[in-house]
Design a protein around this motif. Structure first.
Motif, PDB file in Angstrom:
ATOM      1  N   GLY A   1      33.060  47.068  32.500  1.00 48.97           N
ATOM      2  CA  GLY A   1      33.164  45.831  31.732  1.00 48.97           C
ATOM      3  C   GLY A   1      33.741  44.701  32.571  1.00 48.97           C
ATOM      4  O   GLY A   1      34.382  44.942  33.592  1.00 48.97           O
ATOM      5  N   ASP A   2      33.492  43.461  32.136  1.00 47.85           N
ATOM      6  CA  ASP A   2      33.833  42.275  32.943  1.00 47.85           C
ATOM      7  C   ASP A   2      34.895  41.404  32.308  1.00 47.85           C
ATOM      8  O   ASP A   2      34.951  40.199  32.563  1.00 47.85           O
ATOM      9  CB  ASP A   2      32.571  41.428  33.167  1.00 47.85           C
ATOM     10  CG  ASP A   2      31.521  42.148  33.984  1.00 47.85           C
ATOM     11  OD1 ASP A   2      31.852  43.169  34.615  1.00 47.85           O
ATOM     12  OD2 ASP A   2      30.367  41.690  33.992  1.00 47.85           O
TER      13      ASP A   2
ATOM     14  N   ALA B   1      33.464  55.927  34.600  1.00 44.76           N
ATOM     15  CA  ALA B   1      33.518  54.476  34.442  1.00 44.76           C
ATOM     16  C   ALA B   1      33.846  53.845  35.788  1.00 44.76           C
ATOM     17  O   ALA B   1      34.772  54.273  36.478  1.00 44.76           O
ATOM     18  CB  ALA B   1      34.572  54.102  33.402  1.00 44.76           C
ATOM     19  N   VAL B   2      33.058  52.814  36.140  1.00 46.81           N
ATOM     20  CA  VAL B   2      33.170  52.210  37.469  1.00 46.81           C
ATOM     21  C   VAL B   2      33.645  50.764  37.355  1.00 46.81           C
ATOM     22  O   VAL B   2      32.987  49.935  36.723  1.00 46.81           O
ATOM     23  CB  VAL B   2      31.816  52.261  38.217  1.00 46.81           C
ATOM     24  CG1 VAL B   2      32.002  51.845  39.673  1.00 46.81           C
ATOM     25  CG2 VAL B   2      31.182  53.644  38.133  1.00 46.81           C
ATOM     26  N   GLY B   3      34.794  50.464  37.961  1.00 47.90           N
ATOM     27  CA  GLY B   3      35.335  49.107  38.011  1.00 47.90           C
ATOM     28  C   GLY B   3      34.915  48.405  39.294  1.00 47.90           C
ATOM     29  O   GLY B   3      34.152  48.950  40.089  1.00 47.90           O
TER      30      GLY B   3
ATOM     31  N   PHE C   1      38.016  40.465  37.111  1.00 49.56           N
ATOM     32  CA  PHE C   1      37.327  40.732  35.835  1.00 49.56           C
ATOM     33  C   PHE C   1      37.191  42.228  35.538  1.00 49.56           C
ATOM     34  O   PHE C   1      36.715  42.614  34.476  1.00 49.56           O
ATOM     35  CB  PHE C   1      35.931  40.084  35.825  1.00 49.56           C
ATOM     36  CG  PHE C   1      35.055  40.511  36.983  1.00 49.56           C
ATOM     37  CD1 PHE C   1      34.465  41.770  37.006  1.00 49.56           C
ATOM     38  CD2 PHE C   1      34.832  39.656  38.052  1.00 49.56           C
ATOM     39  CE1 PHE C   1      33.672  42.175  38.068  1.00 49.56           C
ATOM     40  CE2 PHE C   1      34.034  40.049  39.131  1.00 49.56           C
ATOM     41  CZ  PHE C   1      33.458  41.310  39.135  1.00 49.56           C
ATOM     42  N   SER C   2      37.592  43.085  36.470  1.00 48.10           N
ATOM     43  CA  SER C   2      37.339  44.528  36.339  1.00 48.10           C
ATOM     44  C   SER C   2      38.027  45.110  35.096  1.00 48.10           C
ATOM     45  O   SER C   2      39.250  45.211  35.039  1.00 48.10           O
ATOM     46  CB  SER C   2      37.835  45.239  37.605  1.00 48.10           C
ATOM     47  OG  SER C   2      37.560  46.620  37.534  1.00 48.10           O
ATOM     48  N   SER C   3      37.228  45.478  34.099  1.00 51.09           N
ATOM     49  CA  SER C   3      37.834  45.977  32.853  1.00 51.09           C
ATOM     50  C   SER C   3      38.448  47.350  33.047  1.00 51.09           C
ATOM     51  O   SER C   3      37.913  48.191  33.770  1.00 51.09           O
ATOM     52  CB  SER C   3      36.796  46.058  31.735  1.00 51.09           C
ATOM     53  OG  SER C   3      36.519  44.767  31.239  1.00 51.09           O
TER      54      SER C   3
ATOM     55  N   THR D   1      30.872  44.316  37.024  1.00 52.00           N
ATOM     56  CA  THR D   1      30.932  45.763  37.223  1.00 52.00           C
ATOM     57  C   THR D   1      29.523  46.363  37.184  1.00 52.00           C
ATOM     58  O   THR D   1      29.316  47.494  37.603  1.00 52.00           O
ATOM     59  CB  THR D   1      31.847  46.448  36.177  1.00 52.00           C
ATOM     60  OG1 THR D   1      31.463  46.024  34.869  1.00 52.00           O
ATOM     61  CG2 THR D   1      33.306  46.070  36.409  1.00 52.00           C
ATOM     62  N   SER D   2      28.549  45.572  36.725  1.00 48.47           N
ATOM     63  CA  SER D   2      27.133  45.953  36.816  1.00 48.47           C
ATOM     64  C   SER D   2      26.692  46.173  38.242  1.00 48.47           C
ATOM     65  O   SER D   2      25.722  46.885  38.491  1.00 48.47           O
ATOM     66  CB  SER D   2      26.252  44.832  36.267  1.00 48.47           C
ATOM     67  OG  SER D   2      26.179  44.879  34.895  1.00 48.47           O
TER      68      SER D   2
END
Ligand SMILES: *[C@@H]1O[C@H](CO)[C@@H](O)[C@H](O)[C@H]1NC(C)=O
Ligand SMILES: *[C@@H]1O[C@H](CO)[C@@H](O)[C@H](O)[C@H]1NC(C)=O
Ligand SMILES: *[C@@H]1O[C@H](CO)[C@@H](O)[C@H](O)[C@H]1NC(C)=O
Ligand SMILES: *[C@@H]1O[C@H](CO)[C@@H](O)[C@H](O)[C@H]1NC(C)=O
Ligand SMILES: *[C@@H]1O[C@H](CO)[C@@H](O)[C@H](O)[C@H]1NC(C)=O
Ligand SMILES: *[C@@H]1O[C@H](CO)[C@@H](O)[C@H](O)[C@H]1NC(C)=O
Length: 587
Positions: A394-395, A427-429, A442-444, A507-508
């Motif tokens: 997530g961003d 989950a990838v930040g 922005f890394s959720s 993060t996309s």
């Protein structure tokens, strides 16, 4: 749980002892709420109109598997590198057997539908363990004590969905039915958030095909495959088992991966892969409009192509926008995550991708708990079949917008992202910069309010908590699943869109990049051991030393400075970014 079992037992006794119309009606009228939004309509939807009660609605009742605990037990053994059954994944036939509902479940549900006079409308009850019926809206409302309305998207009133703010089931059927849809899941692929965004153009100067052993300076502002290969040390690997572990990129409505842009990209940035291709498979009415390249889709396939010559499939999932309800087609049953998962779990073993990347996410609180649990359990099922699933974290840092709860209390709390918050995905930040890499702001990351902390991460997360102390106490759920698990570069990606280079962040970017490295690792493991990695997290948390630990940066949000990246796992960059040779050494 015990009292619930006792209630169930009691209800069944009632059926047996007083099997007369009156007692059945008492049983079926003893309703218990399954999910409710109260009176607040989930954003960005607005009430539009009341449907004609005769319009037809296709309802799907997902039946609980007879022994899901057994599946989780299996998953925990086969994904645990210290267990003797590590890597012994389930075949499709074995999983199907485990996921079958008990005979009693099917019987109880059918008896109930029969009692309501709907047995004849059952159109399917086999392959995906669901019972599906097409019935008038008015009958659905009676069955579920629900009120269906047509809701329109606030910025596009032609985009309409038929949903209810709440639904109930007879108390005893909660043990047999995990989810009824469509009911209270309002998100659809037009409102799901892609986790990428265009940045102001950063100039790219990389065009050479050589892999320098040292990372080049301009990788600090623009990222190309060459930068990533240098940073994560994949440049020397040549895949060998290329037909048996394909990469799957999951895309949703309106995001089409363009083949001409892909060819331009590989010519320009991946010169050892200029012959690279990918297949597009259209799932559940997804399309493939080559005149409309999507930023997200192009980014995902272009960077996952780093795993070439491992084959890649882009799954274009969803219906054709805009969806407009009318008296003949009121049934937008589009439930994107479920639609893709249903498709994937039905694939035969030789068609199943072994490495999957999904770059979408929603605030966890906007997803009904029963829907989120169903989706998360299906990710666990994929893991048990030997699939590694990467999700962008997530961003929005620790949360976007005002971060208020939507349960009526308007409390400000950090907002975890779903499906990254599901404990059965990786989950990838995001990171940026090269010497050293630092967290992207922005890394959720944070802690699920829905899913409890899985045991594989308890050591890593408690070390983080000892450093954090009481900071942000009350803003996050200390007992929730912590994320992200890992990270990778996420800013300044050079992506070809409509023939032009664009700079993309999010993060996309990180998820397909990490997935390309896992695709190599799956290839390596297949070659050396004959199996794929499957669900990754227990292996990764058992080997934190194979990551480049990211120790600077933070993820502000919700009017706070967010969490800080530091030594060891943190809720900004997880365990860190990958180092391929070190990963090879542990599989
Ligand atoms: C059905 O739902 C309404 C609220 O919409 C509630 O007032 C009523 O008690 C429910 N009926 C039953 C039988 O639970
Ligand atoms: C691409 O395919 C052509 C024709 O099969 C082949 O001659 C060429 O070497 C390939 N290029 C690369 C980079 O693999
Ligand atoms: C929608 O409902 C129609 C009947 O009105 C049915 O024929 C069709 O299969 C349904 N579509 C879906 C996706 O359920
Ligand atoms: C809403 O959620 C917040 C945060 O989890 C919680 O503190 C509060 O008690 C909840 N309110 C209601 C009415 O459930
Ligand atoms: C915290 O997480 C646990 C475990 O998932 C859950 O049971 C609990 O309801 C959550 N509490 C809040 C306030 O969100
Ligand atoms: C693969 O690794 C597992 C666990 O380390 C081991 O038990 C198994 O024998 C290996 N299989 C092969 C074919 O090497």
């Amino acid at each position: 749980m015990l009292s619930f079992v006792a209630l169930l037992f009691f209800s069944l006794q009632v059926t047996v002892i007083f099997a007369q119309p009156f007692s059945l009606s008492a049983l079926y009228e003893d309703l218990l709420e399954k999910h409710s939004w109260g009176t607040s309509i989930p954003s960005p939807w607005r009430y539009h109109s009341t449907p004609d009660p005769h319009t037809l609605l296709t309802l799907r009742f997902r039946l609980r598997p007879s022994n899901f605990d057994q599946l989780l037990e299996h998953l925990s053994q086969t994904s645990d590198p210290f267990h003797e059954r590590y890597g012994q994944h389930l075949s499709k036939a074995e999983l199907d057997e485990l996921m079958h509902p008990a005979e009693q479940t099917v019987m109880e549900v059918r008896e109930w539908l029969n009692w309501h006079g709907m047995e004849d409308t059952v159109i399917s009850s086999t392959a995906d363990k669901s019972i599906v019926l097409t019935i008038p809206v008015s009958s659905a409302e009676t069955l579920l004590n629900a009120t269906y309305s047509i809701y329109a998207h606030e910025s596009d009133t032609n985009n309409q969905i038929l949903r209810t703010l709440e639904y109930s089931l007879p108390r005893h059927l909660h043990a047999h039915i995990s989810l009824v849809s469509p009911t209270t899941y309002f998100g659809n692929s037009r409102t799901m958030k892609k986790t990428s965004f265009l940045q102001p153009m950063r100039h790219a100067s990389h065009t050479s095909s050589s892999y320098d052993s040292s990372v080049q300076d301009d990788c600090s502002s623009t990222i190309t495959p060459e930068c990533l290969r240098d940073l994560y040390n994949t440049g020397n690997y040549t895949p060998s088992r290329t037909t048996s572990a394909k990469v799957g990129i999951v895309g949703f409505l309106g995001e089409y991966a363009n083949t001409a842009d892909f060819a331009t990209f590989t010519r320009r940035y991946l010169q050892d892969a200029t012959n690279a291709t990918f297949d597009t498979i259209e799932v559940n009415g997804g399309e493939n409009d080559q005149n409309s390249p999507g930023t997200e889709a192009n980014l995902d396939v272009q960077y996952a192509a780093m795993a070439w010559p491992i084959p890649m499939t882009y799954y274009s999932t969803g219906g054709s926008p805009p969806f407009v309800t009318d008296s003949h087609t009121p049934n937008n049953t589009n439930e994107p995550y479920l639609d893709w998962l249903d498709y994937a779990l039905a694939l035969n073993d030789d068609e199943l991708p072994r490495t999957v990347s999904i770059s979408y996410g929603d605030d966890e609180q906007t997803v009904p708990a029963d829907y989120a649990t169903q989706v998360c359990n299906m990710f666990a099922s994929l893991g048990s079949r030997g699939v590694s699933v990467m999700l962008s974290s997530g961003d929005d840092g620790v949360g976007g917008g005002d971060c208020k709860t939507n349960n009526g209390s308007n409390t400000v709390v950090f907002q975890p992202t779903f499906p990254a918050s599901c404990p059965y995905v990786t989950a990838v930040g995001s990171t940026t910069g090269v010497t050293p890499e630092t967290a992207s702001s922005f890394s959720s990351g944070g802690f699920s309010r829905l899913f409890p902390q899985p045991s594989y991460q308890s050591t890593a997360v408690s070390a983080f908590f000892s450093g954090l102390g009481s900071k942000y106490s009350g803003l996050y759920n200390k007992s929730g699943r912590a994320y992200p698990d890992v990270s990778a570069q996420g800013e300044g990606y050079q992506v070809i869109i409509s023939g032009e280079v664009q700079s993309v962040a999010g993060t996309s970017c990180s998820s397909p990049t990490f997935a390309s490295i896992i695709a190599y690792l799956n290839d390596f493991k297949l070659a050396t051991n004959g199996s794929t990695l499957g669900f990754l997290n227990p292996l990764l948390y058992a080997n934190p030393g194979v990551f480049n630990d990211i120790i600077s940066g933070s993820n502000p949000g919700c009017n706070s400075d967010g969490f800080t990246a530091g030594v060891g796992w943190d809720p900004v960059t997880g365990l860190g970014t990958p180092d391929f040779p070190k990963l090879q050494a542990i599989v």
